[in-house]
Design a protein around this motif. Structure first.
Motif, short mmCIF file in Angstrom:
data_model
loop_
_atom_site.label_atom_id
_atom_site.label_comp_id
_atom_site.label_asym_id
_atom_site.label_seq_id
_atom_site.Cartn_x
_atom_site.Cartn_y
_atom_site.Cartn_z
N CYS A 451 0.90 -1.05 -0.08
CA CYS A 451 -0.04 -0.06 -0.11
C CYS A 451 0.74 1.18 0.08
N CYS A 454 0.02 3.55 3.29
CA CYS A 454 0.37 3.46 4.82
C CYS A 454 1.38 2.45 5.01
N TRP A 456 1.31 -1.11 4.04
CA TRP A 456 1.06 -2.48 4.41
C TRP A 456 1.70 -3.25 3.20
N CYS A 491 -6.55 -1.50 0.42
CA CYS A 491 -5.51 -1.86 1.55
C CYS A 491 -6.45 -2.25 2.86
N GLU A 493 -5.51 -2.39 5.67
CA GLU A 493 -5.30 -1.43 7.03
C GLU A 493 -5.73 -0.36 6.91
N CYS A 494 -5.69 0.53 5.89
CA CYS A 494 -6.19 2.10 5.61
C CYS A 494 -7.29 2.15 4.90
N SER A 496 -7.14 2.20 1.60
CA SER A 496 -6.54 2.94 0.45
C SER A 496 -6.64 2.15 -0.81
#
Length: 749
Positions: A451, A454, A456, A491, A493-494, A496
Motif C-alpha cells: 500500500c 500506509c 502495508w 488496503c 489496513e487503511c 486506500s
C-alpha cells in the motif's frame, strides 16, 4: 511380530528358517519378526526377498533383512508372512546401498528401502514378467508416418536393432504401447512373444553416429580418465561452460560399453533429462533408459528392471536414479555435480552425489564429477589430491567465456527490472538476429504487493513470508505453503486503493519486454509456465529454431542447456545471495551467475553478460567478475577453513517443528540439554549449537527450531547423531513435536 532395532549385516540360510526379520515402510527405526509362510520361494528363504505381511489392521510390503534364530517376543504373539513375492532376492548392489544410506543418514531402513524401490515394487507388483513381447521393424514405406512423428522416431529406433527390442526396453525410452500398436496396424512392425532373457546382445557397432573430434584438452582429460577404468578413480572434470564435457562423457561411456559394462549418468533436473537422452540416443545404438519423476510407475519399473538385468547399458536419471541396480556397473557420471537438486530435502535427506561416490568406491569403478562451478566440498577434495583434478579451460568453439559486466542499478529508472543500458543492449542483439536470455530468479509478477499510503505489505497468514503477486491468474500466492488468495480491492489496513507491486518477477519482466519489443516472441520459462507435460520441451524446441527471440527465465534455464543462438544474457538482480545468513549462499549465488552467463556465446558468435547490481563495489562480486569462479572459490575455502565450516568440519542439523511455539521450544531445549550432558560424559570433541529459531520460524502454521552438531571427524559426529535420534524416538513428546535429522545439510533454512 516384534520391534527390533536396526543393525547388523545380512545373513542367509539354505534351510527353512524359524523366523524372518523384515524391514517395513514405517517411520519406526526398527525391524519386525515374523514366521515364514508355508510356501517356500524357489531360492529358499534368504535376505532380499519381498514379502507381504500383516501389520496391525493393514497389510504391508517389506523386505527380509535376516533370518534370526530367536525373537524377543513369545511365539504365540508372532504372526506369519502372508506371501513371498519374489523368486530371487533383490540385487546385492542395491541392498548394500540401502543399508549404507540408512546408516549414514540415520534413517529407518524400512523407509530407506521404500524410497529406493520403484513404486510398483513397493505395491507388490512382480519383479519381472515371465514372458515379454519383442517388436521387430519390417520393411515398408514410411509415408504413412508423415503426420505421426513419434511413430516415425520409434520405427527409426527399431530399425537400428535388427533383432528387435522388448516392450520394456521401448517404453523405458519414452515411447508408448499405443505408438507400437499404431505401427503394427500399418504393417511396419511385428510382435513376437518370448521368454524373458537376461540380456540382449547387440550386433554391429554400438555407435549410431561417429564420435566428434576432440580438442587437445579433451583428449588429454579422456586419456587420464581411461587410466583408471578398472578401479575406483574419482575425477573432478572442471570445465568452463561450453568446453565439451558431454563429449568427454560420451567417449568415456563408449569405452566402458566396449568392456561389456554399464554406465549410470545423473543429471540434476528433469528438464535436462530429455536433452541428455536425445544426445545419448543419437550417439549410441544400444538401449538408453531414463529414470525420473516424470515417468509413470510402470515406465519407471521398466527402466529399473532393464538396468537390473543389464538390458539397458546406459541409465540416465535424476537424483533417485542413484539407487538403480546395475548388472555390470562400469562408470558413474554426475553432471553439474554442484547442483543443489542432488540433495533430497524431505524425508530421507540423502545427497545423490555423495551416495554415488560411496557406490563407486564399493564397486571399484571410476566416477566423474563434472561442473564449471564445482561445489567447494568437491573442489577441496581435488585440491587435496583425493580426486584427480581435470581441467577444460577453453570452449569447444574457441571463444573465450563471456565476462560478467557489472552495471550499477542505484538511482536508475527501471522498466520491468531493466535499466536503459540493458534495454538498449537487448535491442542491438535482436537487430543482429540473435537471441537474448533475461535471467530473474523470481517467478510471479512481483515479490509482493504494498500500500503506497500506509506501507502495508501482503503477508502470508500461515508463514513468516510475503505473498507473491501473480497476474496469470491474478492472485497472491505464498511460494512456501502454496496458500492462494484473491487480490484485495483496497488496503486492509487503511482502505486506500493505491496498491502497487514491489519489485519484478518473471511475469512483470515478460510483460515489459513484450511491450518494448512487440514484434519479437517472448518465452517465459519458470515453474508456472512449464506445468503442462512437455511444455518445457516445446518451448526449447521453439527456441532452438534460432529466430530472434527473448527468453525470460529462472534458474531452470541456467542448468546445462545448450542455447546456441543466445549471445546476450542480462541478470536482472545479482544481489540475492550476497548478504544472506546461510554460509553457503554466496557459493550458490556465484555458481548460478557463472552457469547462467555460460548460456551466452556457445556457438559461432561471442557472448556478452550484463549483471545488474546495487553493490557493484562488493569485493566478492568484483572478484568473481574479474578473476572467475575458481578465484572466488579459493577465497571462500580459506574463509571456511578459518571459520571451521564445511568442508573442513562436518555438520548435522536437527530440525524440530510443532503447531504450538511453546511445544517446539520446550522439546528442542530438552533435546539440546540431554545431548550436551551426553557429550560431556563421552569427552568428545563434538560441539552442539542451539537450539535457535529457523530462518523462517513459522511456516505452514507450524513453528520451527533447529540444533546444529559439528565435528572434524565424521565418526564422532555420527555417534552423537545416533544417540540423539534414539533419544528423540524414545521421548514421550515426540508425538506432538516432529523431529528430523539432516546429515551434511546443504541449507540452514
Amino acid at each position: 511380530m516384534c520391534h527390533r532395532p536396526f543393525g547388523g549385516l545380512l545373513s542367509s540360510t539354505d534351510h527353512t528358517p524359524r523366523l524372518l526379520r523384515v524391514a517395513l515402510p514405517t517411520p519406526l527405526r526398527r525391524l519386525f519378526d515374523y514366521r515364514p509362510c508355508r510356501e517356500v520361494p524357489a531360492c529358499g528363504w534368504r535376505p532380499g526377498l519381498r514379502v507381504k505381511v500383516p501389520f496391525g489392521r493393514r497389510q504391508l510390503i517389506g523386505v527380509v533383512v535376516e533370518c534370526p534364530e530367536r525373537s524377543d517376543v513369545p511365539d504365540a504373539q508372532l504372526k506369519s508372512v502372508l506371501a513371498c513375492l519374489d523368486d530371487a532376492p533383490l540385487p546385492d548392489d542395491w541392498w548394500w546401498l540401502c543399508r549404507f544410506t540408512a546408516r549414514y543418514y540415520q534413517h529407518p531402513l524400512g523407509d530407506t528401502i521404500a524410497q529406493a524401490l520403484p513404486v510398483a515394487l513397493r505395491q507388490g507388483r512382480p519383479l519381472q514378467a515371465r514372458h515379454q513381447e519383442r517388436w521387430i521393424a519390417r520393411d515398408g514405406d514410411t509415408g504413412p508416418l508423415e503426420r505421426a512423428p513419434r511413430q516415425a522416431e520409434l520405427l527409426a529406433m527399431l530399425r537400428q536393432h535388427p533383432r528387435g527390442l522388448m516392450t520394456r526396453a521401448i517404453t523405458a525410452q519414452g515411447f508408448t504401447r499405443a505408438q507400437l500398436e499404431g505401427l503394427q496396424a500399418k504393417h511396419l512392425v511385428e510382435c513376437h512373444e518370448e521368454r524373458l532373457t537376461a540380456t540382449e546382445e547387440e550386433s554391429g557397432s554400438r555407435l549410431a553416429e561417429p564420435s566428434l573430434p576432440l580438442t587437445r584438452e579433451q583428449a588429454g582429460v579422456l586419456a587420464e580418465i581411461h587410466e583408471g577404468l578398472e578401479r575406483y578413480h574419482p575425477c573432478l572434470l572442471h570445465g568452463v561452460t561450453g568446453s565439451g564435457k558431454t563429449e568427454v562423457y560420451l567417449q568415456l561411456i563408449e569405452a566402458v560399453l566396449a568392456r561389456g559394462r554399464q554406465a549410470l549418468v545423473l543429471v540434476p533436473e528433469i528438464g535436462l533429462t530429455p536433452q541428455t537422452l536425445t544426445r545419448f540416443r543419437q550417439r549410441f545404438r544400444v538401449p538408453v533408459v531414463a529414470l525420473h519423476s516424470g515417468l509413470t510407475d510402470l515406465e519407471r519399473l521398466d527402466a529399473w528392471d532393464a538396468a537390473r538385468t543389464g538390458r539397458a547399458p546406459i541409465v540416465i536419471g535424476t537424483r533417485s536414479a542413484v539407487f538403480t541396480p546395475l548388472a555390470a556397473a562400469g562408470v558413474i557420471v554426475i553432471d553439474e555435480e554442484h547442483d543443489g537438486s542432488f540433495k533430497q530435502q524431505e524425508g530421507l535427506r540423502y545427497h545423490a552425489r555423495d551416495l554415488a561416490i560411496a557406490r563407486a568406491h564399493r564397486e571399484n569403478i571410476p566416477i566423474v564429477l563434472g561442473s564449471a562451478t564445482p561445489a567447494l566440498e568437491t573442489l577441496a577434495q581435488a585440491r587435496s589430491g583425493r580426486y584427480r583434478h581435470l581441467r577444460l579451460t577453453q570452449r569447444a568453439n574457441r571463444h573465450a567465456p563471456a565476462r560478467l559486466e557489472l552495471t550499477d542499478l542505484r538511482g536508475r529508472h527501471r522498466q520491468g527490472g531493466l535499466i536503459a543500458l540493458a534495454i538498449e543492449a537487448i535491442r542491438q542483439t535482436l537487430n543482429a538476429g540473435n537471441q537474448v536470455l533475461v535471467f530473474i530468479n523470481r517467478r510471479g509478477f512481483a515479490p509482493t504487493l504494498a500500500c503506497h499510503a500506509c506501507g502495508w505489505l501482503a503477508e502470508c497468514p500461515h508463514c513468516d513470508a510475503r505473498m507473491t503477486l501473480h497476474r496469470q491468474p491474478q492472485e497472491l500466492v505464498c511460494h512456501h505453503c502454496d496458500f492462494h488468495r484473491p487480490l484485495p480491492d483496497a488496503c486492509p489496513e487503511c482502505d486506500s486503493g493505491d496498491l502497487r507491486p514491489l519489485g519484478s518477477g518473471t511475469e512483470r519482466t515478460e510483460e515489459t519486454l513484450a511491450a518494448l519489443f512487440p514484434e519479437t516472441p517472448v518465452h517465459r520459462i519458470d515453474r508456472d509456465s512449464t506445468r503442462r507435460k512437455q511444455a518445457f520441451e516445446d518451448i526449447l524446441r521453439e527456441i532452438r529454431r534460432g529466430e530472434p527471440s527473448l527468453l525470460v527465465g529462472t534458474q531452470m534455464l541456467a542448468k546445462g542447456h545448450h542455447l546456441p543462438h543466445v549471445t546476450l544474457v542480462v541478470v536482472v538482480n545479482a544481489d540475492a545471495g550476497l548478504y544472506a545468513s546461510d554460509f553457503r549462499a554466496l557459493e550458490h549465488s556465484a555458481q548460478l551467475l557463472v552457469q547462467v552467463a555460460g548460456r551466452a556465446g556457445r556457438a559461432e558468435h561471442p557472448g556478452r553478460v550484463l549483471v545488474q547490481t546495487l553493490h557493484p563495489e562488493d569485493s566478492n562480486l568484483r572478484l568473481l567478475a574479474d578473476s572467475g569462479y575458481e578465484a572466488l572459490a579459493g577465497q571462500l575455502l580459506e574463509e571456511r577453513r578459518l571459520a571451521g565450516l564445511p568442508p573442513y568440519r562436518h555438520l548435522a542439523l536437527a530440525r524440530f517443528e510443532a503447531a504450538r511455539e511453546e511445544h517446539v521450544t520446550e522439546f528442542a531445549t530438552a533435546a539440546a540439554e540431554a545431548l550436551r550432558e551426553w557429550l560431556d560424559a563421552q569427552d568428545t570433541s563434538v560441539t552442539c549449537l542451539g537450539p535457535v529459531p529457523a530462518p523462517m520460524e513459522r511456516r505452514q502454521n507450524r513453528y520451527h527450531m533447529q540444533l546444529m552438531l559439528s565435528d572434524t571427524r565424521r565418526s564422532a559426529l555420527h555417534r552423537a547423531c545416533a544417540w540423539l535420534v534414539q533419544w528423540l524416538d524414545n521421548h514421550p513428546d515426540s508425538r506432538r513435536v516432529r523431529a528430523s535429522l539432516d546429515v551434511d545439510p546443504q541449507t540452514l533454512s
